[in-house]
Design an enzyme around this catalytic site. Structure first.
Site, PDB file in Angstrom:
ATOM      1  N   ASP A 211       0.857  -1.181   0.000  1.00  0.00           N
ATOM      2  CA  ASP A 211       0.000   0.000   0.000  1.00  0.00           C
ATOM      3  C   ASP A 211       0.893   1.231   0.000  1.00  0.00           C
ATOM      4  O   ASP A 211       2.022   1.166  -0.481  1.00  0.00           O
ATOM      5  CB  ASP A 211      -0.954  -0.035   1.199  1.00  0.00           C
ATOM      6  CG  ASP A 211      -2.290   0.632   0.900  1.00  0.00           C
ATOM      7  OD1 ASP A 211      -2.281   1.853   0.626  1.00  0.00           O
ATOM      8  OD2 ASP A 211      -3.332  -0.039   0.934  1.00  0.00           O
ATOM      9  N   HIS A 234       2.264   2.106  -3.172  1.00  0.00           N
ATOM     10  CA  HIS A 234       1.350   3.060  -3.788  1.00  0.00           C
ATOM     11  C   HIS A 234       1.872   4.491  -3.685  1.00  0.00           C
ATOM     12  O   HIS A 234       1.100   5.443  -3.839  1.00  0.00           O
ATOM     13  CB  HIS A 234      -0.039   2.954  -3.145  1.00  0.00           C
ATOM     14  CG  HIS A 234      -0.731   1.658  -3.408  1.00  0.00           C
ATOM     15  ND1 HIS A 234      -1.989   1.359  -2.921  1.00  0.00           N
ATOM     16  CD2 HIS A 234      -0.339   0.553  -4.118  1.00  0.00           C
ATOM     17  CE1 HIS A 234      -2.344   0.144  -3.312  1.00  0.00           C
ATOM     18  NE2 HIS A 234      -1.344  -0.372  -4.035  1.00  0.00           N
TER      19      HIS A 234
END
Length: 385
Positions: A211, A234
């Site tokens: 993430d 991310h």
């Protein structure tokens, strides 16, 4: 002369550090014996000490369940935790998975953690989540709540169930030389999450996870990130914001000298399309290298993963005064710069200064909606502001 010697002796004794070895409190380094009680006992002893104290964790593997280090009755404001070994979570993810955090420090002042490895053994919980079965939400590996003057130096964190490190409601936290890793497909394993905190510094760290490498939540201010290597992951994300109507703003954020390799995003601001009184302002992204990044520069005020819980309204978050300076590299998609701002509260004061992003050795493109600002120097793709 004798009086002077006595005074000097008393001074040295008062300033000397006392060391508490967790093995002296019953901890075993076999990775199988539950050491939670021993660690908490060492914490209690350090808290009661009248001088700076060190909690020492020798080499080996130490099994820990949920450990809550409370500062409520801690009289000591200078506790160092020096870790030469590895702290291991139980293999059964349910033991810590329902608690929210594995190692939790709350209302502490002057705590520093030096070295060591955290192994949260989160792979089985990731598999459970991917299967669609009913699973616990998962635990943050290391969390600091409502704490001041925190230092985390040289810590390695791997395979967290959820966030690796969470800084919430804190003042003056310094995280340096961090190494954080989880599988690129692991869900919600943010590297470092900062929220409702001020004066946080993240330096000289490598984060590769499933993430956000660094996620920045409501109420974060005066945050400095420098010398960051991110990938997989991310990227660095401000948000998501606008989940609540009454929400603290984000301001004075600097991300400097960072490299993103193969990440989903580079530098991102994301908000739900919901009414909110929140804001994002005074943000600088400077000296950033992108390598095959899907969305190198993005503002997304219509964030809606999997098209769930989205009321299809305009975002109330006001985004202003964001500067992108000396950003270069390659995009994995043709749209390398995307500003998708709110219809009711457009982005203002966006500055593109010396941006050079390409797509497969071809010109990349830029996309703007409800965004205003200016370009300076050479900007590729051409500015759409």
């Amino acid at each position: 002369m004798i009086q002077i010697l006595i005074i000097l002796t008393l001074f040295c004794l008062s300033s000397a550090k006392t060391t508490y070895n967790v093995q002296s409190f019953g901890a075993k380094s076999d990775g199988k014996s539950d050491c939670t009680k021993a660690f908490l006992s060492a914490w209690g002893a350090a808290c009661a000490a009248m001088s700076p104290a060190t909690i020492y964790v020798p080499q080996g593997r130490y099994l820990l369940g949920n450990a809550y280090f409370s500062g409520k009755s801690c009289k000591n404001t200078a506790i160092m935790i020096r870790i030469d070994g590895t702290l291991v979570a139980p293999s059964n993810y349910n033991v810590i998975g329902k608690s929210g955090s594995w190692l939790r420090f709350e209302r502490v002042t002057g705590v520093s953690i030096h070295g060591g490895t955290l192994d949260a053994q989160g792979t089985q919980l990731w598999a459970c989540k991917k299967s669609g079965k009913a699973c616990p939400k998962g635990a943050t590996s290391l969390a600091f709540y409502n704490s001041n003057n925190i230092i985390i130096n040289g810590l390695t964190s791997s395979n967290s169930q959820m966030f690796h490190v969470r800084i919430y409601g804190c003042k003056n936290a310094h995280l340096v030389n961090m190494k954080i890793s989880a599988d690129g497909n692991s869900p919600n394993t943010d590297g470092i999450h900062v929220q409702h905190s001020t004066g946080v510094t993240i330096m000289n760290s490598h984060i590769g996870t499933g993430d956000d490498c660094v996620s920045i939540g409501p109420g974060a201010s005066n945050l400095w990130i420098e010398n960051l290597a991110c990938g997989p992951g991310h990227g660095v994300s401000i948000g998501s914001l606008a989940w609540d109507l009454q929400e603290a703003g984000v301001q004075n954020i600097t991300v400097k000298t960072a490299t993103f390799r193969g990440t989903q995003n580079g530098v991102r601001v994301k908000t739900w399309a919901r009414p909110s009184n929140g804001f994002v302002r005074n943000v600088l992204f400077q000296h950033v290298i992108m390598s095959n990044v899907k969305n190198p520069i993005i503002i997304d005020q219509n964030y809606c993963p999997n098209h769930k819980n989205c009321p299809n309204q305009a975002s109330g978050v006001k985004i202003s005064d964001i500067t992108y300076q000396d950003i270069c590299g390659t995009s994995a998609t043709q749209v390398a710069v995307k500003f998708d701002c709110s219809k009711t509260r457009p982005c203002t004061g966006i500055t593109l200064d010396r941006v050079n992003l390409t797509y497969k050795d071809k010109p990349a493109t830029a996309s703007c909606a409800n965004a205003g600002g200016k370009a300076a120097g050479i900007v590729k793709p051409s500015s759409c502001l």
